[in-house]
Design a protein around this motif. Structure first.
Motif, short mmCIF file in Angstrom:
data_model
loop_
_atom_site.label_atom_id
_atom_site.label_comp_id
_atom_site.label_asym_id
_atom_site.label_seq_id
_atom_site.Cartn_x
_atom_site.Cartn_y
_atom_site.Cartn_z
N GLY A 81 -3.45 25.27 15.69
CA GLY A 81 -4.82 25.53 16.15
C GLY A 81 -5.38 24.29 16.82
O GLY A 81 -4.82 23.80 17.79
N ASP A 82 -6.46 23.76 16.26
CA ASP A 82 -7.05 22.55 16.83
C ASP A 82 -6.82 21.32 15.94
O ASP A 82 -7.53 20.33 16.05
N THR A 83 -5.81 21.38 15.07
CA THR A 83 -5.54 20.28 14.15
C THR A 83 -4.16 19.67 14.41
O THR A 83 -3.17 20.39 14.50
N VAL A 84 -4.14 18.36 14.55
CA VAL A 84 -2.90 17.62 14.71
C VAL A 84 -2.59 16.98 13.36
O VAL A 84 -3.43 16.30 12.78
N THR A 85 -1.38 17.20 12.85
CA THR A 85 -0.97 16.63 11.57
C THR A 85 0.28 15.78 11.79
O THR A 85 1.24 16.23 12.42
N VAL A 86 0.23 14.56 11.27
CA VAL A 86 1.35 13.63 11.41
C VAL A 86 1.82 13.24 10.02
O VAL A 86 1.02 12.92 9.14
N THR A 87 3.13 13.28 9.82
CA THR A 87 3.73 12.86 8.55
C THR A 87 4.76 11.78 8.84
O THR A 87 5.64 11.97 9.68
N ILE A 88 4.62 10.66 8.15
CA ILE A 88 5.53 9.53 8.30
C ILE A 88 6.30 9.35 7.00
O ILE A 88 5.72 9.42 5.92
N THR A 89 7.59 9.10 7.11
CA THR A 89 8.41 8.72 5.96
C THR A 89 8.98 7.35 6.27
O THR A 89 9.60 7.16 7.31
N ALA A 90 8.74 6.41 5.36
CA ALA A 90 9.22 5.04 5.55
C ALA A 90 9.96 4.58 4.30
O ALA A 90 9.77 5.13 3.22
N SER A 91 10.75 3.57 4.48
CA SER A 91 11.51 3.00 3.36
C SER A 91 11.05 1.57 3.14
O SER A 91 10.94 0.79 4.08
N GLN A 92 10.78 1.22 1.90
CA GLN A 92 10.38 -0.13 1.52
C GLN A 92 11.50 -0.76 0.70
O GLN A 92 11.85 -0.25 -0.36
N ASN A 93 12.08 -1.82 1.22
CA ASN A 93 13.13 -2.52 0.49
C ASN A 93 12.53 -3.19 -0.74
O ASN A 93 11.41 -3.68 -0.71
N THR A 94 13.28 -3.20 -1.83
CA THR A 94 12.80 -3.80 -3.07
C THR A 94 13.21 -5.26 -3.15
O THR A 94 14.19 -5.68 -2.54
N GLN A 95 12.46 -6.02 -3.93
CA GLN A 95 12.74 -7.43 -4.11
C GLN A 95 13.50 -7.68 -5.42
O GLN A 95 14.50 -8.36 -5.43
N LEU A 96 12.99 -7.12 -6.50
CA LEU A 96 13.60 -7.36 -7.81
C LEU A 96 14.34 -6.16 -8.37
O LEU A 96 15.27 -6.31 -9.16
N LEU A 97 13.90 -4.95 -8.01
CA LEU A 97 14.55 -3.76 -8.57
C LEU A 97 15.98 -3.59 -8.08
O LEU A 97 16.74 -2.82 -8.66
N GLY A 98 16.37 -4.32 -7.06
CA GLY A 98 17.76 -4.29 -6.60
C GLY A 98 18.73 -4.74 -7.68
O GLY A 98 19.89 -4.33 -7.70
N MET A 99 18.23 -5.55 -8.61
CA MET A 99 19.09 -6.02 -9.69
C MET A 99 19.45 -4.91 -10.67
O MET A 99 20.41 -5.03 -11.41
#
Length: 125
Positions: A81-99
């Motif tokens: 209709g008259d609505t624009v919807t945007v969805t973003i998916t991003a990835s955030q690298n971890t600093q400590l949880l990688g351990m």
């Protein structure tokens, strides 16, 4: 040793959770701005002839995608209709949880916008 790993995991949740929250806020802001960019794709001939605000869907998608490319994000754009919807998916690298085996966290941002009329009457001073 186990206690040290537990403390590091807890610190990782705090640090990386904060970074993920920041990435989500950023993704929401980018999605909202891209939706606003797409909502500016008004069909001017229809507006001039009938006064109704309607979007040119193909142009709205292109404008929103162009904005996303400008800020280095990618996402999906839909026009309903008259609505624009945007969805973003991003990835955030971890600093400590990688351990503990978690190398990244996925965040999502969503924004919607529709065209608005500007000032239609003058205000007396």
């Amino acid at each position: 040793m186990v206690l040290t790993i537990g403390i590091l995991a807890l610190a990782g949740l705090t640090l990386d959770g904060g970074l993920a929250l920041s990435a989500k806020v950023k993704a929401n802001g980018q999605a909202e701005a891209a939706a606003r960019a797409g909502a500016q794709a008004i069909d001017l001939s229809a507006y001039r002839s009938t006064g109704t605000l309607q979007l040119v869907p193909v142009q709205a998608v292109a404008d929103a995608q162009s904005y996303l490319a400008t800020v280095g994000a990618s996402g999906t754009v839909t026009v309903s209709g008259d609505t624009v919807t945007v969805t973003i998916t991003a990835s955030q690298n971890t600093q400590l949880l990688g351990m503990v085996g978690i190398s990244s966290l996925t965040v999502h941002g969503t924004g919607s916008a529709h065209p608005q009329r500007g000032v239609v009457t003058a205000i007396d001073p």
